[in-house]
Design a protein around this motif. Structure first.
Motif, short mmCIF file in Angstrom:
data_model
loop_
_atom_site.label_atom_id
_atom_site.label_comp_id
_atom_site.label_asym_id
_atom_site.label_seq_id
_atom_site.Cartn_x
_atom_site.Cartn_y
_atom_site.Cartn_z
N PHE A 146 -0.57 0.53 8.52
CA PHE A 146 0.62 -0.54 8.07
C PHE A 146 0.89 -0.16 6.45
O PHE A 146 0.11 0.22 5.78
CB PHE A 146 -0.22 -1.97 7.95
CG PHE A 146 -0.50 -2.58 9.22
CD1 PHE A 146 0.54 -3.20 9.87
CD2 PHE A 146 -1.74 -2.54 9.97
CE1 PHE A 146 0.39 -3.94 11.13
CE2 PHE A 146 -1.96 -2.98 11.04
CZ PHE A 146 -0.84 -3.94 11.62
N GLU A 147 2.14 -0.49 6.08
CA GLU A 147 2.53 -0.30 4.77
C GLU A 147 3.32 -1.80 4.14
O GLU A 147 4.22 -1.98 5.21
CB GLU A 147 3.52 0.73 4.78
CG GLU A 147 2.89 2.28 4.85
CD GLU A 147 4.04 3.06 5.10
OE1 GLU A 147 3.59 4.38 4.66
OE2 GLU A 147 4.82 3.18 5.80
N THR A 148 2.82 -2.27 3.29
CA THR A 148 3.49 -3.42 3.04
C THR A 148 4.41 -3.57 1.52
O THR A 148 3.83 -3.03 0.59
CB THR A 148 2.57 -4.60 2.98
OG1 THR A 148 1.69 -4.97 3.92
CG2 THR A 148 3.22 -5.97 2.38
N PHE A 149 5.63 -3.38 1.62
CA PHE A 149 6.45 -3.36 0.67
C PHE A 149 6.65 -4.79 -0.01
O PHE A 149 6.95 -5.78 0.37
CB PHE A 149 7.86 -2.74 1.10
CG PHE A 149 8.00 -1.36 1.39
CD1 PHE A 149 8.25 -0.47 0.56
CD2 PHE A 149 7.53 -1.03 2.67
CE1 PHE A 149 8.26 0.64 0.58
CE2 PHE A 149 7.51 0.07 2.88
CZ PHE A 149 7.92 1.16 2.20
N VAL A 150 6.34 -4.75 -1.33
CA VAL A 150 6.08 -5.91 -2.20
C VAL A 150 6.85 -5.97 -3.83
O VAL A 150 7.27 -4.77 -3.85
CB VAL A 150 4.56 -6.44 -2.44
CG1 VAL A 150 3.67 -6.09 -1.17
CG2 VAL A 150 4.04 -5.29 -3.50
N VAL A 163 2.90 -1.14 -1.29
CA VAL A 163 3.88 -0.16 -1.79
C VAL A 163 4.80 -1.35 -2.81
O VAL A 163 5.37 -2.13 -2.20
CB VAL A 163 4.78 0.42 -0.74
CG1 VAL A 163 5.67 1.22 -1.58
CG2 VAL A 163 3.93 1.13 0.25
N GLU A 164 4.61 -0.84 -4.03
CA GLU A 164 5.47 -1.91 -4.95
C GLU A 164 6.97 -1.28 -5.09
O GLU A 164 7.12 -0.20 -5.46
CB GLU A 164 4.82 -1.72 -6.20
CG GLU A 164 5.03 -2.62 -7.40
CD GLU A 164 6.50 -2.36 -8.07
OE1 GLU A 164 7.25 -3.27 -7.87
OE2 GLU A 164 6.13 -1.38 -9.03
N PHE A 217 5.62 -2.41 7.42
CA PHE A 217 6.04 -1.39 8.46
C PHE A 217 4.74 -0.91 9.13
O PHE A 217 3.56 -0.98 8.52
CB PHE A 217 6.56 0.06 7.74
CG PHE A 217 8.13 -0.29 7.58
CD1 PHE A 217 8.96 0.53 8.19
CD2 PHE A 217 8.29 -0.93 6.49
CE1 PHE A 217 10.24 0.53 8.09
CE2 PHE A 217 9.89 -1.02 6.18
CZ PHE A 217 10.95 -0.25 6.92
N LEU A 218 4.71 -0.83 10.44
CA LEU A 218 3.52 -0.28 11.43
C LEU A 218 4.05 0.94 11.94
O LEU A 218 4.81 1.10 12.65
CB LEU A 218 3.21 -1.24 12.48
CG LEU A 218 2.33 -1.01 13.31
CD1 LEU A 218 1.00 -0.55 12.78
CD2 LEU A 218 2.04 -2.22 14.50
N ASN A 219 3.12 1.90 11.56
CA ASN A 219 3.16 3.39 12.21
C ASN A 219 4.71 3.84 11.85
O ASN A 219 5.46 4.30 12.81
CB ASN A 219 2.87 3.51 13.55
CG ASN A 219 1.31 3.17 13.81
OD1 ASN A 219 0.40 3.36 12.69
ND2 ASN A 219 0.95 2.79 15.03
N ASN A 220 5.41 3.65 10.73
CA ASN A 220 6.40 3.95 10.26
C ASN A 220 7.82 3.18 10.72
O ASN A 220 8.93 3.68 10.77
CB ASN A 220 6.96 5.50 10.70
CG ASN A 220 5.66 6.32 9.66
OD1 ASN A 220 5.59 6.03 8.40
ND2 ASN A 220 5.22 7.37 10.50
N GLU A 221 7.63 2.13 11.58
CA GLU A 221 8.55 1.40 12.14
C GLU A 221 8.46 -0.18 11.59
O GLU A 221 7.37 -0.87 11.34
CB GLU A 221 8.22 1.07 13.71
CG GLU A 221 8.50 2.44 14.37
CD GLU A 221 10.00 3.01 14.50
OE1 GLU A 221 10.77 2.19 14.30
OE2 GLU A 221 10.04 4.26 14.76
N ASN A 222 9.75 -0.79 11.60
CA ASN A 222 9.86 -1.95 10.96
C ASN A 222 8.85 -3.01 11.75
O ASN A 222 9.14 -3.08 12.98
CB ASN A 222 11.08 -2.56 10.73
CG ASN A 222 11.27 -3.94 9.72
OD1 ASN A 222 10.41 -4.59 9.70
ND2 ASN A 222 12.07 -3.79 8.78
#
Length: 519
Positions: free
Chosen positions: A120-124, A153-154, A174-179
């Motif tokens: 997971f990647e969370t853009f904040v 990810v800021e 994003f999960l595994n590079n997908e939204n």
């Protein structure tokens, strides 16, 4: 200095609670954020003998990971976790060190049952008050399951990546590079979206309540505390504890509290509820309510909760325009929270639809961030308080359009404009812009009551002076009712009223399961 003296003192206290040794692995460059990050992790290392720092190369620079000695936790902060994300950092340090997160055992089992690798990647943004809930939830999942990793990810630090991914709102996951998803979510919401749904079995042996509160906002919290103080069996079932207050940045009308923030106020409500013997069941949606021997509350997962009395405090949600383009461009330029998403539109042209207090306040806030704000009001005058109107009209980069009826939000892959009709001349106009903030009021969350409890033409639950509804033993409070004014302080008062009404009902119609006190 990255950390001021007061924050250092608070952090020092938290670091004494570390239960194991940690390694902070940092990937830093020569930019200012990298220098500040090095300063931050160095300060942490100085504050606790349990923390050491290693310089490595991570996927993003600047970033750092929080790990137990000898193993990677999968928890990474890309950009400085300050502002609203400072709490996320503190919790990550404690939880990775071995301190157990406050999560129900049933939820922990669902997390640990996940077998496939999830990154997971969370853009904040650091001004977003909803982002920490998502960041903290995914960090907990990473701590509890080695198959899961999470990176905060800021967006301000990684603007090129934000643009490349067309991120128009925060938080965006994003999960595994997908939204994967956007907006505020709790762990249960994330698990459900992953397909790990609650089957309701955790409620199979729940004993009937004396009072069951449906909804966890100010009205629901107030009602539950009032009934629990009577010594009777009380429960709360809520989809989202705090409700709409979570989306409110500044609160300045709670008597006795000069100013607070929505999430901070919700935390205080939740803490107050926790002081009492109240069973809280979060992330649960109610599907139906009926009156049999007891009041039966059926959840969407099929479970049925029973109670001698029920208090409905389901609150309200943002009202939508219902025009073409609104749904298609949600989180792609269409937004509902200026505090969360405003920074994404820095230097751009945006519109605010709505001339009440919320719309005018949003336009004022956005004017300090964006290039230009166009406010559209369908009536012939703004409805906001006079002082707000005067402030709005004093701003050089704001245009106010009255008698403007929004027809369509346009765009291709994201918003590029808005079409409206002048209600006086009948002429159609188009404005080129990159964001639309919808601020046209609220809708009560009462759809599940249709055909069972009387509501008015607006869908609001009709209550009497005791908070009683048309169904015996069922009461209601807060923004879901036909109360004239929708205010936090009024919701809390109506919650207390409904609780006292329910208690009086129990005395007159039933025998509570526990000894009554305070009679």
């Amino acid at each position: 200095m990255v950390l001021d003296t007061q924050i250092k003192a608070q952090l020092q206290q938290y670091l004494t609670m570390l239960e194991g040794d940690l390694v902070l692995k940092i990937s830093a460059g020569e930019d200012k954020t990298s220098r500040d990050m090095v300063e931050l992790v160095t300060e942490l290392e100085k504050m606790s003998p349990r923390i050491t720092v290693e310089h490595v190369q991570l996927e993003r620079t600047p970033s750092f990971s929080v790990n137990k000695v000898g193993e990677d936790s999968g928890v990474v902060f890309a950009g400085l976790p300050l502002g609203h994300e400072f709490t996320s950092l503190v919790l990550a340090l404690l939880q990775v060190s071995g301190r157990a997160p406050k999560v129900d055992e049933a939820v922990i089992k669902r997390i640990q049952a996940i077998q496939e690798p999830l990154h997971f990647e969370t853009f904040v943004s650091l001004t977003c008050h909803n982002c920490p809930d998502v960041v903290q939830a995914l960090n907990i999942m990473a701590v509890l399951n080695p198959n899961i990793t999470h990176t905060m990810v800021e967006g301000g630090t990684f603007q090129d990546e934000v643009k490349a991914k067309d991120i128009m709102a925060v938080p965006t996951v994003f999960l595994n590079n997908e939204n994967f998803a956007g907006g505020r979510m709790e762990i249960e919401d994330i698990l459900q979206k992953l397909g790990s749904k609650s089957d309701g079995t955790e409620f199979a042996n729940v004993e009937p309540f004396d009072v069951l509160v449906v909804g966890g906002g100010p009205a629901g919290a107030s009602a539950a505390i009032y009934t629990a103080r009577k010594g009777i069996r009380t429960g709360i079932v809520a989809e989202r504890f705090g409700g709409q207050v979570n989306d409110t940045l500044s609160i300045e009308n709670i008597i006795g509290t000069k100013v607070t923030e929505g999430p901070k106020f919700v935390a205080s409500l939740e803490g107050h509820v926790a002081d009492y013997d109240i069973e809280v069941m979060k992330s649960q949606r109610v599907a139906h309510i009926s009156r049999k021997e007891l009041v039966e509350v059926e959840l969407e997962n099929g479970a049925v909760l029973k109670s001698k009395a029920v208090i409905l405090s389901t609150g309200a949600r943002y009202r939508q325009l219902g025009v073409p383009g609104e749904e298609a461009f949600k989180n792609k330029g269409v937004a509902y929270c200026p505090h969360c998403d405003g920074p994404i539109f820095k230097g751009k042209n945006v519109a605010v639809v709505g001339g009440g207090n919320s719309g005018v306040e949003a336009a004022i806030d956005l004017a300090g961030i964006v290039n230009h704000v166009t406010l559209l009001q369908r009536g012939n005058e703004l409805k906001a308080d006079r002082v707000l109107q005067e402030r709005l009209r004093s701003l050089p980069n704001v245009t106010v359009l009255t008698n403007a009826l929004t027809q369509e939000i346009t765009g291709t892959d994201k918003v590029n404009g808005l079409t409206y009709v002048d209600r006086v001349s009948g002429q159609e106009h188009h404005i080129e812009l990159e964001g639309v903030f919808v601020q046209i009021g609220l809708l009560p969350n009462t759809e599940f009551l249709r055909g069972t409890i009387d509501v008015n033409a607006h869908g609001e639950i009709i209550v009497d002076k005791h908070g009683a509804t048309s169904m015996p033993g069922v009461f209601a409070a807060g923004d879901c009712t036909d109360t004239v004014y929708k205010q936090i302080v009024i919701s809390m008062g109506s919650g207390a009223t409904a609780a006292l009404g329910a208690f009086d009902y129990l005395i007159r119609h039933t025998a509570p399961t526990q000894e009554l006190v305070g009679v």
